[in-house]
Design a protein around this motif. Sequence first.
Motif, PDB file in Angstrom:
ATOM      1  N   VAL A  20     -45.353 124.528  67.025  1.00  0.00           N
ATOM      2  CA  VAL A  20     -46.707 124.691  66.497  1.00  0.00           C
ATOM      3  C   VAL A  20     -47.342 123.309  66.414  1.00  0.00           C
ATOM      4  CG1 VAL A  20     -48.128 125.555  64.604  1.00  0.00           C
ATOM      5  CG2 VAL A  20     -45.996 126.718  65.190  1.00  0.00           C
ATOM      6  N   PHE A  21     -48.444 123.154  67.144  1.00  0.00           N
ATOM      7  CA  PHE A  21     -49.177 121.895  67.172  1.00  0.00           C
ATOM      8  C   PHE A  21     -50.497 122.079  66.426  1.00  0.00           C
ATOM      9  CE2 PHE A  21     -46.519 122.029  70.944  1.00  0.00           C
ATOM     10  CZ  PHE A  21     -45.955 120.764  70.978  1.00  0.00           C
ATOM     11  N   ALA A  51     -47.682 125.953  81.202  1.00  0.00           N
ATOM     12  CA  ALA A  51     -48.859 125.075  81.211  1.00  0.00           C
ATOM     13  C   ALA A  51     -48.410 123.612  81.319  1.00  0.00           C
ATOM     14  CB  ALA A  51     -49.691 125.299  79.960  1.00  0.00           C
ATOM     15  N   PRO A  52     -47.802 123.227  82.428  1.00  0.00           N
ATOM     16  CA  PRO A  52     -47.244 121.875  82.529  1.00  0.00           C
ATOM     17  C   PRO A  52     -48.266 120.743  82.426  1.00  0.00           C
ATOM     18  CG  PRO A  52     -47.164 122.992  84.648  1.00  0.00           C
ATOM     19  CD  PRO A  52     -47.595 124.010  83.642  1.00  0.00           C
ATOM     20  N   SER A  53     -49.537 121.025  82.733  1.00  0.00           N
ATOM     21  CA  SER A  53     -50.544 119.961  82.646  1.00  0.00           C
ATOM     22  C   SER A  53     -50.901 119.612  81.199  1.00  0.00           C
ATOM     23  CB  SER A  53     -51.807 120.367  83.400  1.00  0.00           C
ATOM     24  OG  SER A  53     -52.393 121.502  82.796  1.00  0.00           O
ATOM     25  N   ARG A  54     -50.570 120.478  80.241  1.00  0.00           N
ATOM     26  CA  ARG A  54     -50.908 120.229  78.834  1.00  0.00           C
ATOM     27  C   ARG A  54     -49.800 119.527  78.053  1.00  0.00           C
ATOM     28  NH1 ARG A  54     -54.065 125.267  79.201  1.00  0.00           N
ATOM     29  NH2 ARG A  54     -52.381 126.628  78.519  1.00  0.00           N
ATOM     30  N   TYR A  55     -48.629 119.393  78.668  1.00  0.00           N
ATOM     31  CA  TYR A  55     -47.482 118.842  77.945  1.00  0.00           C
ATOM     32  C   TYR A  55     -46.770 117.772  78.759  1.00  0.00           C
ATOM     33  CZ  TYR A  55     -48.119 123.153  75.308  1.00  0.00           C
ATOM     34  OH  TYR A  55     -48.650 124.169  74.576  1.00  0.00           O
ATOM     35  N   GLY A  85     -55.348 128.391  69.666  1.00  0.00           N
ATOM     36  CA  GLY A  85     -54.858 129.755  69.629  1.00  0.00           C
ATOM     37  C   GLY A  85     -54.159 130.225  70.892  1.00  0.00           C
ATOM     38  N   THR A  86     -54.189 129.418  71.936  1.00  0.00           N
ATOM     39  CA  THR A  86     -53.525 129.788  73.191  1.00  0.00           C
ATOM     40  C   THR A  86     -52.021 129.643  73.042  1.00  0.00           C
ATOM     41  OG1 THR A  86     -55.421 129.026  74.480  1.00  0.00           O
ATOM     42  CG2 THR A  86     -53.330 129.260  75.648  1.00  0.00           C
ATOM     43  N   THR A  87     -51.297 130.678  73.444  1.00  0.00           N
ATOM     44  CA  THR A  87     -49.842 130.629  73.393  1.00  0.00           C
ATOM     45  C   THR A  87     -49.308 130.281  74.771  1.00  0.00           C
ATOM     46  OG1 THR A  87     -49.750 132.249  71.612  1.00  0.00           O
ATOM     47  CG2 THR A  87     -47.741 131.934  72.890  1.00  0.00           C
ATOM     48  N   ASP A  88     -48.595 129.185  74.846  1.00  0.00           N
ATOM     49  CA  ASP A  88     -47.913 128.780  76.069  1.00  0.00           C
ATOM     50  C   ASP A  88     -46.426 129.039  75.877  1.00  0.00           C
ATOM     51  OD1 ASP A  88     -50.298 127.717  77.242  1.00  0.00           O
ATOM     52  OD2 ASP A  88     -50.055 125.910  76.031  1.00  0.00           O
ATOM     53  N   LYS A  89     -45.686 128.963  76.960  1.00  0.00           N
ATOM     54  CA  LYS A  89     -44.245 129.167  76.861  1.00  0.00           C
ATOM     55  C   LYS A  89     -43.489 128.064  77.584  1.00  0.00           C
ATOM     56  CE  LYS A  89     -44.280 134.154  76.394  1.00  0.00           C
ATOM     57  NZ  LYS A  89     -43.849 135.430  76.951  1.00  0.00           N
ATOM     58  N   PHE A  90     -42.359 127.725  77.008  1.00  0.00           N
ATOM     59  CA  PHE A  90     -41.382 126.856  77.662  1.00  0.00           C
ATOM     60  C   PHE A  90     -40.165 127.720  77.943  1.00  0.00           C
ATOM     61  CE2 PHE A  90     -43.931 123.870  75.296  1.00  0.00           C
ATOM     62  CZ  PHE A  90     -44.124 122.857  76.231  1.00  0.00           C
ATOM     63  N   ARG A  91     -39.535 127.458  79.061  1.00  0.00           N
ATOM     64  CA  ARG A  91     -38.301 128.158  79.397  1.00  0.00           C
ATOM     65  C   ARG A  91     -37.238 127.108  79.647  1.00  0.00           C
ATOM     66  NH1 ARG A  91     -37.857 133.041  83.556  1.00  0.00           N
ATOM     67  NH2 ARG A  91     -35.969 133.889  82.652  1.00  0.00           N
ATOM     68  N   ILE A  92     -36.149 127.228  78.919  1.00  0.00           N
ATOM     69  CA  ILE A  92     -35.027 126.314  79.124  1.00  0.00           C
ATOM     70  C   ILE A  92     -33.960 127.092  79.878  1.00  0.00           C
ATOM     71  CG2 ILE A  92     -33.260 124.907  78.019  1.00  0.00           C
ATOM     72  CD1 ILE A  92     -35.261 124.479  75.738  1.00  0.00           C
ATOM     73  N   GLU A  93     -33.701 126.644  81.090  1.00  0.00           N
ATOM     74  CA  GLU A  93     -32.687 127.271  81.933  1.00  0.00           C
ATOM     75  C   GLU A  93     -31.435 126.412  81.902  1.00  0.00           C
ATOM     76  OE1 GLU A  93     -34.518 127.610  85.795  1.00  0.00           O
ATOM     77  OE2 GLU A  93     -35.626 129.419  85.193  1.00  0.00           O
ATOM     78  N   ILE A 108     -39.321 129.585  74.622  1.00  0.00           N
ATOM     79  CA  ILE A 108     -39.850 129.027  73.381  1.00  0.00           C
ATOM     80  C   ILE A 108     -41.367 129.116  73.472  1.00  0.00           C
ATOM     81  CG2 ILE A 108     -39.982 126.956  71.928  1.00  0.00           C
ATOM     82  CD1 ILE A 108     -37.112 128.003  72.305  1.00  0.00           C
ATOM     83  N   THR A 109     -42.019 129.675  72.461  1.00  0.00           N
ATOM     84  CA  THR A 109     -43.480 129.733  72.473  1.00  0.00           C
ATOM     85  C   THR A 109     -44.056 128.455  71.869  1.00  0.00           C
ATOM     86  OG1 THR A 109     -43.535 130.885  70.357  1.00  0.00           O
ATOM     87  CG2 THR A 109     -43.576 132.246  72.344  1.00  0.00           C
TER      88      THR A 109
END
Length: 143
Positions: A20-21, A51-55, A85-93, A108-109
């Motif tokens: 949460v940011f 959303a790789p451009s935001r992080y 309010g936009t929900t992005d996701k990270f995926r750890i493989e 991870i949201t």
Amino acid sequence: TLFRSSGGTIPVFVFPAELVFYADDQSSHKQVLTLYNPFLSVLKFKVLSTAPSRYTVVDAEGRVKPQSCIDIVVRHKDIRATYYGTTDKFRIEVSEEGSRKNVGHKEITSVLHPMKREQSSTSQRRQLRDTVTWQSQHILPVQ
């Protein structure tokens, strides 16, 4: 190996489950995900994002030694009202060292809020309840 005998998938242990940011709290713009490896083999990991451009993810790929953990630093670098309010996701493989096959993953949201609330709504209600003083004119007779 352990992973092949378990049917090819393993649980992936990551904390926290959500990032949460807050736009108005610069200290929240950098967060840490901790990836745990309780197994006896080295795990390789890769972090992906919707959303790789935001992080920026520091060390988005790497290895976790057996029975240890690693911290993955995530920075939100595009703090604009458009994304509130936009929900992005990270995926750890994760995969076993020496193999390209993924043996597990965890999502991870991540959400960006405009401002950090000082208190949760529950504690606000509790504080309000504790500060209310009842006056006699608030009591209505039973009819």
